[in-house]
Design an enzyme around this catalytic site. Sequence first.
Site, PDB file in Angstrom:
ATOM      1  N   VAL A   9       0.837  -1.203   0.000  1.00 40.96           N
ATOM      2  CA  VAL A   9       0.000   0.000   0.000  1.00 40.96           C
ATOM      3  C   VAL A   9       0.872   1.253   0.000  1.00 40.96           C
ATOM      4  CG1 VAL A   9      -1.928   1.173   1.111  1.00 40.96           C
ATOM      5  CG2 VAL A   9      -1.703  -1.311   1.348  1.00 40.96           C
ATOM      6  N   ASP A  10       0.650   2.102  -0.998  1.00 37.55           N
ATOM      7  CA  ASP A  10       1.346   3.381  -1.083  1.00 37.55           C
ATOM      8  C   ASP A  10       0.929   4.273   0.087  1.00 37.55           C
ATOM      9  OD1 ASP A  10       2.869   5.454  -2.432  1.00 37.55           O
ATOM     10  OD2 ASP A  10       0.948   6.311  -3.018  1.00 37.55           O
ATOM     11  N   LEU A  11       1.749   5.260   0.398  1.00 37.37           N
ATOM     12  CA  LEU A  11       1.451   6.161   1.517  1.00 37.37           C
ATOM     13  C   LEU A  11       0.888   7.497   1.028  1.00 37.37           C
ATOM     14  CD1 LEU A  11       1.612   6.704   4.598  1.00 37.37           C
ATOM     15  CD2 LEU A  11       3.936   7.571   4.205  1.00 37.37           C
ATOM     16  N   ASP A  12       1.729   8.312   0.373  1.00 37.85           N
ATOM     17  CA  ASP A  12       1.298   9.636  -0.081  1.00 37.85           C
ATOM     18  C   ASP A  12       0.276   9.537  -1.204  1.00 37.85           C
ATOM     19  OD1 ASP A  12       3.001  10.851   1.703  1.00 37.85           O
ATOM     20  OD2 ASP A  12       4.600  11.195   0.245  1.00 37.85           O
ATOM     21  N   ILE A 164      -1.582  -1.209  -4.096  1.00 35.24           N
ATOM     22  CA  ILE A 164      -2.648  -0.211  -3.998  1.00 35.24           C
ATOM     23  C   ILE A 164      -1.991   1.162  -4.014  1.00 35.24           C
ATOM     24  CG2 ILE A 164      -4.538   0.715  -2.601  1.00 35.24           C
ATOM     25  CD1 ILE A 164      -4.850  -2.066  -1.348  1.00 35.24           C
TER      26      ILE A 164
END
Length: 220
Positions: A9-12, A164
């Site tokens: 899962v990406d953060l920004d 994601i």
Amino acid sequence: MSKRASLLVDLDGTIVEPAAGIIGSVRHALNELGVAPKPGDDLRWVIGPPLRSVLPKIGVPADQVERGVALYREKYTGGLMYDAEVYDGMREALSALRDDGFRMFICTSKPHVYARKIAAHFGVLEFFEELHGAELDGVRDNKGDLIAWMLALYGIEPDDAIMIGDTPFDVEGARQNGVRCVGVSWGHGQERLAAANPAAICDQPADLLDAVRRLAREPA
């Protein structure tokens, strides 16, 4: 796909809206370097790609890029890294995915030393088995390289992973590794996301669980 698929899962732009802090820090670096963005450029496009690839596109000379990175980090770590907010509904979506039995990892091009502090500050680190990102010197700031490294580190088969993220960098990095990607339209890649052709696109965090479940049931 196995019963316990792994979610990267990406953060920004996926978990947190980071625009104010990132853009403010970029503007600080540009001001110090005497470089001005093109008229009308709101710099929202800088969110997602590695900073070292962004600065030359704004006009920073090659021999000033590392200074620009240092100036950015000076401002960012001075407090602007927390000038962000978790997207509405994202904590509930992460909780639902975790409770459904998925393994979950944060996979971000941001240096992990900053990403870990941000994720902890906003109370989302608890949903994840681990967090991985770039090194400060730029190693693994390419999403494809980072995904490949994470798959190898945990022995995850590409068919058993789902990325994601909100930008084409997430989609393309996943594709390079044979991993499918769920794109999210609430981030910073809206205009380019559909063209990158992710396996699915979600318009709100509440849609994530169904989209991931559906992909997990389908053959890769």
